[in-house]
Write a protein that holds these residues in place. Structure first.
Motif, PDB file in Angstrom:
ATOM      1  N   SER A  11      23.419   5.630  55.413  1.00 18.78           N
ATOM      2  CA  SER A  11      22.372   5.736  56.107  1.00 18.78           C
ATOM      3  C   SER A  11      21.606   4.791  55.164  1.00 18.78           C
ATOM      4  N   GLU A  12      21.152   5.076  53.507  1.00 20.76           N
ATOM      5  CA  GLU A  12      20.451   5.070  53.070  1.00 20.76           C
ATOM      6  C   GLU A  12      21.077   3.173  52.895  1.00 20.76           C
ATOM      7  N   ASN A  13      22.375   2.817  53.017  1.00 17.26           N
ATOM      8  CA  ASN A  13      22.905   1.395  52.881  1.00 17.26           C
ATOM      9  C   ASN A  13      23.175   0.479  53.521  1.00 17.26           C
ATOM     10  N   ARG A  14      22.890   1.460  54.868  1.00 18.51           N
ATOM     11  CA  ARG A  14      23.408   0.311  56.303  1.00 18.51           C
ATOM     12  C   ARG A  14      23.786  -0.584  55.963  1.00 18.51           C
ATOM     13  N   SER A  15      22.706  -1.315  56.032  1.00 16.49           N
ATOM     14  CA  SER A  15      22.734  -3.176  55.437  1.00 16.49           C
ATOM     15  C   SER A  15      23.220  -3.667  55.320  1.00 16.49           C
ATOM     16  N   GLY A  16      23.211  -3.553  53.257  1.00 13.80           N
ATOM     17  CA  GLY A  16      23.971  -3.679  52.762  1.00 13.80           C
ATOM     18  C   GLY A  16      26.202  -3.480  52.900  1.00 13.80           C
ATOM     19  N   MET A  17      26.253  -2.543  53.502  1.00 19.09           N
ATOM     20  CA  MET A  17      27.350  -2.093  53.992  1.00 19.09           C
ATOM     21  C   MET A  17      27.450  -3.060  55.485  1.00 19.09           C
ATOM     22  N   LEU A  18      26.747  -3.480  56.110  1.00 19.60           N
ATOM     23  CA  LEU A  18      26.835  -4.015  57.387  1.00 19.60           C
ATOM     24  C   LEU A  18      26.943  -5.801  57.064  1.00 19.60           C
ATOM     25  N   GLY A  52      37.368 -14.628  47.738  1.00 18.27           N
ATOM     26  CA  GLY A  52      36.671 -14.292  48.517  1.00 18.27           C
ATOM     27  C   GLY A  52      35.390 -12.705  47.516  1.00 18.27           C
ATOM     28  N   VAL A  53      36.973 -12.302  46.780  1.00 19.89           N
ATOM     29  CA  VAL A  53      35.737 -10.788  46.264  1.00 19.89           C
ATOM     30  C   VAL A  53      34.740 -11.618  45.653  1.00 19.89           C
ATOM     31  N   VAL A  54      35.108 -13.012  44.473  1.00 22.49           N
ATOM     32  CA  VAL A  54      34.489 -13.554  43.600  1.00 22.49           C
ATOM     33  C   VAL A  54      32.983 -14.126  44.116  1.00 22.49           C
ATOM     34  N   ALA A  55      33.563 -14.444  45.178  1.00 25.17           N
ATOM     35  CA  ALA A  55      33.047 -15.191  46.664  1.00 25.17           C
ATOM     36  C   ALA A  55      31.690 -14.246  46.879  1.00 25.17           C
ATOM     37  N   HIS A  56      32.347 -13.056  46.966  1.00 26.98           N
ATOM     38  CA  HIS A  56      31.318 -12.352  47.739  1.00 26.98           C
ATOM     39  C   HIS A  56      30.391 -11.662  46.556  1.00 26.98           C
ATOM     40  N   TRP A  57      31.005 -11.402  45.471  1.00 29.67           N
ATOM     41  CA  TRP A  57      30.412 -11.612  44.586  1.00 29.67           C
ATOM     42  C   TRP A  57      28.629 -12.626  44.261  1.00 29.67           C
ATOM     43  N   GLY A  58      29.208 -13.756  44.104  1.00 31.20           N
ATOM     44  CA  GLY A  58      28.570 -14.548  43.488  1.00 31.20           C
ATOM     45  C   GLY A  58      27.341 -14.280  44.323  1.00 31.20           C
ATOM     46  N   PHE A  59      27.781 -14.518  46.049  1.00 37.12           N
ATOM     47  CA  PHE A  59      26.917 -14.848  47.106  1.00 37.12           C
ATOM     48  C   PHE A  59      25.900 -13.894  47.161  1.00 37.12           C
ATOM     49  N   PHE A  60      26.199 -13.114  46.908  1.00 35.84           N
ATOM     50  CA  PHE A  60      25.716 -11.428  47.058  1.00 35.84           C
ATOM     51  C   PHE A  60      24.466 -11.408  45.432  1.00 35.84           C
ATOM     52  N   THR A  61      25.357 -11.599  44.321  1.00 33.65           N
ATOM     53  CA  THR A  61      24.427 -11.455  43.311  1.00 33.65           C
ATOM     54  C   THR A  61      23.141 -13.104  43.385  1.00 33.65           C
ATOM     55  N   SER A  62      23.796 -13.822  43.973  1.00 41.89           N
ATOM     56  CA  SER A  62      22.411 -14.955  44.076  1.00 41.89           C
ATOM     57  C   SER A  62      21.591 -14.751  44.414  1.00 41.89           C
ATOM     58  N   LEU A  63      21.898 -13.934  45.413  1.00 43.47           N
ATOM     59  CA  LEU A  63      20.651 -13.707  47.040  1.00 43.47           C
ATOM     60  C   LEU A  63      19.501 -12.343  46.039  1.00 43.47           C
ATOM     61  N   ALA A  64      20.202 -11.297  44.973  1.00 44.16           N
ATOM     62  CA  ALA A  64      19.672 -10.429  44.835  1.00 44.16           C
ATOM     63  C   ALA A  64      18.556 -11.445  43.504  1.00 44.16           C
ATOM     64  N   MET A  65      19.113 -12.549  42.996  1.00 47.21           N
ATOM     65  CA  MET A  65      18.611 -12.800  41.631  1.00 47.21           C
ATOM     66  C   MET A  65      17.019 -13.443  42.704  1.00 47.21           C
ATOM     67  N   ALA A  66      17.333 -14.009  43.420  1.00 45.56           N
ATOM     68  CA  ALA A  66      17.005 -15.159  43.992  1.00 45.56           C
ATOM     69  C   ALA A  66      15.460 -13.942  44.919  1.00 45.56           C
ATOM     70  N   ARG A  67      15.718 -13.015  45.289  1.00 44.87           N
ATOM     71  CA  ARG A  67      14.601 -11.640  46.108  1.00 44.87           C
ATOM     72  C   ARG A  67      13.876 -11.712  44.877  1.00 44.87           C
ATOM     73  N   ALA A  68      14.197 -11.179  43.625  1.00 43.48           N
ATOM     74  CA  ALA A  68      13.477 -11.001  43.074  1.00 43.48           C
ATOM     75  C   ALA A  68      12.557 -11.925  42.540  1.00 43.48           C
ATOM     76  N   GLN A  69      12.969 -12.966  42.337  1.00 45.77           N
ATOM     77  CA  GLN A  69      12.520 -13.692  41.958  1.00 45.77           C
ATOM     78  C   GLN A  69      10.687 -14.295  42.785  1.00 45.77           C
ATOM     79  N   GLN A  70      11.349 -13.908  43.623  1.00 50.25           N
ATOM     80  CA  GLN A  70      10.345 -13.951  44.966  1.00 50.25           C
ATOM     81  C   GLN A  70       9.449 -13.046  44.852  1.00 50.25           C
ATOM     82  N   ASP A  71       9.319 -11.511  44.245  1.00 49.37           N
ATOM     83  CA  ASP A  71       8.283 -10.761  44.002  1.00 49.37           C
ATOM     84  C   ASP A  71       7.756 -11.007  42.890  1.00 49.37           C
TER      85      ASP A  71
END
Length: 71
Positions: A11-18, A52-71
């Motif tokens: 329940s805490e990680n539902r959106s990330g898991m999806l 795909g493992v590398v792409a997944h890590w890179g995509f979600f890491t860059s997404l997290a960094m972009a969200r952190a810059q917006q805050d």
């Protein structure tokens, strides 16, 4: 680990898991379709799947960094 712990974790990680599941399904579908059409070598297929493992890590890491810059 009991069932309540699992429910809490899910329940805490539902959106990330999806998002992880959606990324994996799309990646596997695209790579499989591409190699079905191109008839590429088996080693290259597995290498792309591993990519795909590398792409997944890179995509979600860059997404997290972009969200952190917006805050």
């Amino acid at each position: 680990m009991n069932l309540e712990d699992v429910r809490t974790h899910v329940s805490e990680n539902r959106s990330g898991m999806l998002a992880d599941l959606a990324f994996a399904v799309v990646w596997v579908t695209v790579v499989t379709a591409l190699f079905d059409v191109l008839q590429g070598p088996q080693w290259a297929y597995y290498l792309c799947m591993l990519g795909g493992v590398v792409a997944h890590w890179g995509f979600f890491t860059s997404l997290a960094m972009a969200r952190a810059q917006q805050d």
